[in-house]
Design a protein around this motif. Structure first.
Motif, PDB file in Angstrom:
ATOM      1  N   ILE A 180       0.866  -1.170   0.000  1.00 13.90           N
ATOM      2  CA  ILE A 180       0.000   0.000   0.000  1.00 13.90           C
ATOM      3  C   ILE A 180       0.907   1.226   0.000  1.00 13.90           C
ATOM      4  N   ALA A 181       0.710   2.120  -0.952  1.00 11.59           N
ATOM      5  CA  ALA A 181       1.558   3.310  -1.070  1.00 11.59           C
ATOM      6  C   ALA A 181       1.401   4.207   0.154  1.00 11.59           C
ATOM      7  N   GLU A 204       7.559  -3.041  -8.077  1.00  9.29           N
ATOM      8  CA  GLU A 204       7.285  -1.765  -8.736  1.00  9.29           C
ATOM      9  C   GLU A 204       7.463  -0.610  -7.749  1.00  9.29           C
ATOM     10  N   SER A 205       7.541   0.612  -8.305  1.00 13.96           N
ATOM     11  CA  SER A 205       7.878   1.785  -7.493  1.00 13.96           C
ATOM     12  C   SER A 205       6.777   2.833  -7.530  1.00 13.96           C
ATOM     13  N   TYR A 265      10.407  11.612  -3.088  1.00 16.76           N
ATOM     14  CA  TYR A 265      11.250  10.421  -2.991  1.00 16.76           C
ATOM     15  C   TYR A 265      10.583   9.243  -3.692  1.00 16.76           C
ATOM     16  N   THR A 266      11.412   8.265  -4.088  1.00 17.43           N
ATOM     17  CA  THR A 266      10.919   7.060  -4.753  1.00 17.43           C
ATOM     18  C   THR A 266      10.977   5.896  -3.776  1.00 17.43           C
ATOM     19  N   TYR A 267       9.895   5.144  -3.725  1.00 21.03           N
ATOM     20  CA  TYR A 267       9.812   3.962  -2.854  1.00 21.03           C
ATOM     21  C   TYR A 267       9.471   2.744  -3.712  1.00 21.03           C
ATOM     22  N   SER A 299      12.728   2.882   0.685  1.00 17.25           N
ATOM     23  CA  SER A 299      13.265   4.102   0.077  1.00 17.25           C
ATOM     24  C   SER A 299      14.421   3.741  -0.846  1.00 17.25           C
ATOM     25  N   VAL A 300      14.314   4.104  -2.153  1.00 16.92           N
ATOM     26  CA  VAL A 300      15.339   3.709  -3.120  1.00 16.92           C
ATOM     27  C   VAL A 300      15.860   4.859  -3.969  1.00 16.92           C
ATOM     28  N   GLY A 301      15.301   6.058  -3.836  1.00 19.69           N
ATOM     29  CA  GLY A 301      15.773   7.149  -4.675  1.00 19.69           C
ATOM     30  C   GLY A 301      15.082   8.465  -4.374  1.00 19.69           C
ATOM     31  N   CYS A 302      15.501   9.488  -5.113  1.00 22.44           N
ATOM     32  CA  CYS A 302      14.973  10.840  -4.936  1.00 22.44           C
ATOM     33  C   CYS A 302      14.284  11.295  -6.222  1.00 22.44           C
ATOM     34  N   VAL A 303      13.390  12.262  -6.073  1.00 22.11           N
ATOM     35  CA  VAL A 303      12.678  12.821  -7.215  1.00 22.11           C
ATOM     36  C   VAL A 303      12.847  14.332  -7.204  1.00 22.11           C
TER      37      VAL A 303
END
Length: 358
Positions: free
Chosen positions: A138-139, A150-151, A157-159, A173-177
């Protein structure tokens, strides 16, 4: 026909007529025996009724040994089972549905979330059984569903929905936006006058400022650059980042050098020199300021004059006097040493000042 034969036929005929309504079988934890019409016999996990010499299947027994008639269901280990007759006519248990943490049953293909609304399941058909499979997360908005692998982007931020080695499924948590573009951990990007990179610490991503952008180039913490006569330094601190004016960029003896804010230096001539300093101009620049002109007499600094002023100084141990003036030029100042008889022509536009030592 003798008596014994007639008796045997009558006896056997009676037994055959009697046996048609009874059943010969083991059951109810007893060895094989005759069971009367209508009696219920339990064999293993199933139960039957003796009808006209045959065992008629009635239903199954739940793990708690409760009777479950054919077509009815019971629950065990988060699944719903149905008691049914197989294609071969024998009783059997069949997986019927999944049972969620909320106690509701979910048919094949249906989905539901866990009690904390962190991830969601799907009840899948897997041949002769059904399985409750965690299908995704659940996002962070607690509305969107994100399949495993999937992300989703949330608040810069990217999850990614991942299943860890411990079996736990969660949004990691895997990245930034930035401005709609994703950046992996370690990647750099620009935001206005600054350089950032996507950093991860303790499993959580953050945006870390690491430098400044100057004329299209990256300048990192502590590095200096010159622009419009000012020396700037890129400063990155844990709580703030800025481009700060730290000095004046000048040319001295043919070399480009930096004079830090607050320092003073001299430009020498034979019998006079100019004192200058670098001072802050507002909050984002610095400039060279002429402090004044200094008259040298017999190798020593003797008289100081601010720009725009003049004075008359009596020479030591002499009846003679000398006129001194300090005038601004385009980028500096100059001192004029003149005969007091030519006072008027050398002091036009200047203000008199009492002689001051230096």
């Amino acid at each position: 026909m003798n008596f014994y034969v007639i008796f045997a036929l009558i006896f056997c005929g009676g037994v055959q007529a009697y046996d048609r309504t009874r059943c010969w079988t083991s059951g109810n934890n007893k060895p094989a025996q005759w069971w009367s019409q209508g009696e219920v016999i339990t064999r293993g996990k199933y139960y039957y009724e003796c009808r006209m010499g045959q065992l008629e299947p009635l239903g199954c027994l739940s793990p708690q040994d409760q009777q479950v008639p054919i077509g009815n269901t019971f629950r065990q280990d988060d699944y719903e089972f149905i008691c049914r007759l197989g294609s071969d006519g024998y009783l059997e248990f069949g997986y019927n549905a999944c049972v969620g943490s909320d106690g509701r049953t979910y048919q094949k293909g249906e989905t539901w979330t866990d009690a904390k609304n962190m991830y969601y399941y799907r009840c899948r058909d897997d041949g002769r059984v059904v399985k409750a499979i965690i299908e995704g997360c659940i996002a962070h908005d607690k509305q969107k569903r994100v399949p495993l692998g999937e992300s989703d982007d949330y608040q810069g931020y990217t999850y990614k929905c991942q299943q860890k080695s411990t079996g736990i499924v969660q949004m990691c948590s895997v990245g930034c936006v930035h401005e709609g573009r994703r950046y992996s951990v370690g990647e750099q990007y620009r935001d206005g006058d600054y350089v950032f990179y996507c950093k991860i610490k303790a499993g959580k991503c953050s945006k870390q400022c690491i430098g400044c952008v100057v004329e299209g180039k990256n300048v990192f913490d502590g590095q200096r650059f010159k622009r419009d006569g000012t020396t700037y330094q890129c400063e990155i601190r844990p709580s703030a980042h800025r481009i700060r004016a730290v000095g004046c960029a000048i040319t001295e003896n043919g070399r480009d050098i930096n004079k830090v804010i607050g320092c003073r230096w001299y430009e020498n001539n034979y019998d006079w020199k100019i004192e200058k300093t670098c001072e802050a101009s507002g909050t984002d620049s610095a400039q060279v300021k002429v402090v004044g002109c200094i008259y040298k007499y017999k190798g020593f600094d003797r008289i100081f004059l601010e720009p725009g002023k003049y004075t008359i100084w009596n020479l030591p141990k002499s009846k003679e006097s000398v006129g001194l003036s300090c005038r601004k030029t385009a980028d500096s100042a100059e001192m004029t040493i003149f005969d007091v008889s030519k006072l008027e022509q050398n002091t036009s536009g200047l203000q008199y000042d009492m002689p001051r030592g230096k």
